[in-house]
Design a protein around this motif. Structure first.
Motif: not given
Length: 310
Positions: A33-40, A144-152, A282-292
Motif C-alpha cells: 500500500v505504501e507503493v500504491l499510494i505513491v503511484v496514485t 511529499h514525494f520524498l517522504v513517501s520514498m522514505c516510508l517505502v 510513461v511518467v507514471l511508469v517512471h515513478m513506479l520504477l523509482a519506487t521499486l
C-alpha cells in the motif's frame, strides 16, 4: 488413569510458527500500500488533479467527499481516491506496529522502523494538507514525494529484515563494499531529489488550470538529473561486481543484480519520456520504477550481511 502425551518438539513450535506467520504478511501488505499510494499520488499530479479537492481536510467547504456539480469535474474523484487510500495506509501502518509488538516485541530493529512508518504516515497527511492549502507549492509537493520514498524504504526494510534473526549480523562482503553501498544510497537520494525538481519544472506540476512550477529550465534540470543517474549506475555496477568478487554467498550479488536491472529499466523509461514529450502514462511508469528501485536498493543493503546471527 491415562495422561495426555507430552507434546513433541514439532508440535511445540507449530503454534508459534503459525501465529508469527501473520507478521510477514502484514509487513508485505504495508509495503504494497505504501507503493500504491505513491503511484496514485503520481496519478493525481500527472492528470492535473492536485486541487480536485480544493481544501483540506474537507474536499470542499462543508463536505469531506466530492459533491455533485463540483467545479473541479472528474479531477475530484482522482484526488479524493488518493485521500481515501491514505486511510488504508494508516490502517496498514497501525497493523504493522501491532504485529511487530505482538510477535517480535524484543526486536528493536523492527519496532523502531515500524513506529517510524506510522509516524511518517501522519506527517504525510499533514504535509498533504499543507500542499493543498498552498496551491500545490512545488517545494511541498517534492517533500511529499520524498517522504513517501522514505516510508517505502522503511517498509521494505521491515519486509526483508523480519525473516532474519535479531541482533548483529556478520558482513558477507568486504567492509568497503558496504560503505560503497551506502554511498550508492546517498546518490540515489540525490537522483530522487533532482527527479522531483524535473517534474516540478515541467508540465506535470499538479494542477491542470494553474500549474505551480519551480521556474528552472526543464532541459537543464533534466540533464543534471541524467548525470546523477549515470553516476548512480556506475556505483551500482561497482557494488555488484565487488559483491560477486568478495561475498561468501551468492545472495549479495543476486540482490545487486536486481538493483541494476531495475535501474536500466528506469533509465530506458526516463529517456523514452524525455524524447516523447513527457506523456503522463510513461511518467507514471517512471515513478513506479523509482519506487521499486528504492525497494530493490533496500533489499540489496540488507543482503550485504548474513541472514544468520553473528
Amino acid at each position: 488413569m491415562t495422561t495426555a502425551p507430552a507434546p513433541t518438539s514439532a508440535t511445540a513450535v507449530a503454534e508459534p510458527t503459525t501465529r508469527t506467520g501473520w507478521l510477514p504478511r502484514i509487513l508485505l501488505a504495508n509495503l504494497v500500500v505504501e507503493v500504491l499510494i505513491v503511484v496514485t499520488g503520481g496519478l493525481v499530479r500527472l492528470t492535473g488533479s492536485g486541487l480536485g479537492c480544493p481544501t483540506w481536510p474537507e474536499c470542499v467547504p462543508g463536505s469531506y467527499t466530492p459533491v455533485p456539480h463540483q467545479a473541479e469535474g472528474w479531477h475530484r474523484y482522482i484526488e479524493f481516491g488518493n485521500r481515501t487510500l491514505t486511510s488504508v495506509v494508516s490502517i496498514a501502518a497501525i497493523a504493522s506496529v501491532y504485529a511487530v509488538w505482538r510477535w517480535a516485541a524484543r526486536r528493536r530493529d523492527l519496532l523502531v522502523p515500524a513506529i517510524g512508518v506510522l509516524a511518517g504516515v501522519g506527517v504525510q497527511a499533514v504535509l498533504g494538507g499543507i500542499t493543498v492549502r498552498t496551491g500545490l507549492n512545488p517545494v511541498t509537493v517534492a517533500a511529499h514525494f520524498l517522504v513517501s520514498m522514505c516510508l517505502v524504504a522503511a517498509s521494505a526494510y521491515l519486509v526483508f529484515r523480519a525473516p532474519e534473526p535479531a541482533g548483529p549480523r556478520a558482513l558477507t562482503v568486504h567492509p568497503l563494499v558496504e560503505r560503497l553501498g551506502w554511498a550508492t544510497c546517498a546518490v540515489a537520494a540525490v537522483v530522487l531529489l533532482l527527479g522531483t525538481v524535473v517534474t516540478g519544472s515541467g508540465p506535470h506540476s499538479g494542477d491542470a488550470d494553474e500549474p505551480a512550477r519551480f521556474g528552472f529550465d526543464p532541459r537543464t534540470i533534466s540533464w543534471l538529473h541524467a548525470d546523477a543517474v549515470m553516476l548512480f549506475v556506475g556505483l551500482v555496477v561497482a557494488v555488484w561486481i565487488a559483491s560477486r568478487l568478495t561475498a561468501s554467498t551468492a545472495r549479495p550479488g543476486r540482490a545487486w543484480a536486481a538493483v541494476f536491472a531495475v535501474t536500466i529499466a528506469q533509465g530506458v523509461v526516463g529517456y523514452t519520456q524525455y524524447l516523447t514529450g513527457l506523456p503522463w502514462v510513461v511518467v507514471l511508469v517512471h515513478m513506479l520504477l523509482a519506487t521499486l528501485l528504492v525497494v530493490a536498493l533496500t533489499r540489496a543493503m540488507v543482503a550485504l550481511r548474513s541472514s544468520a546471527p553473528r
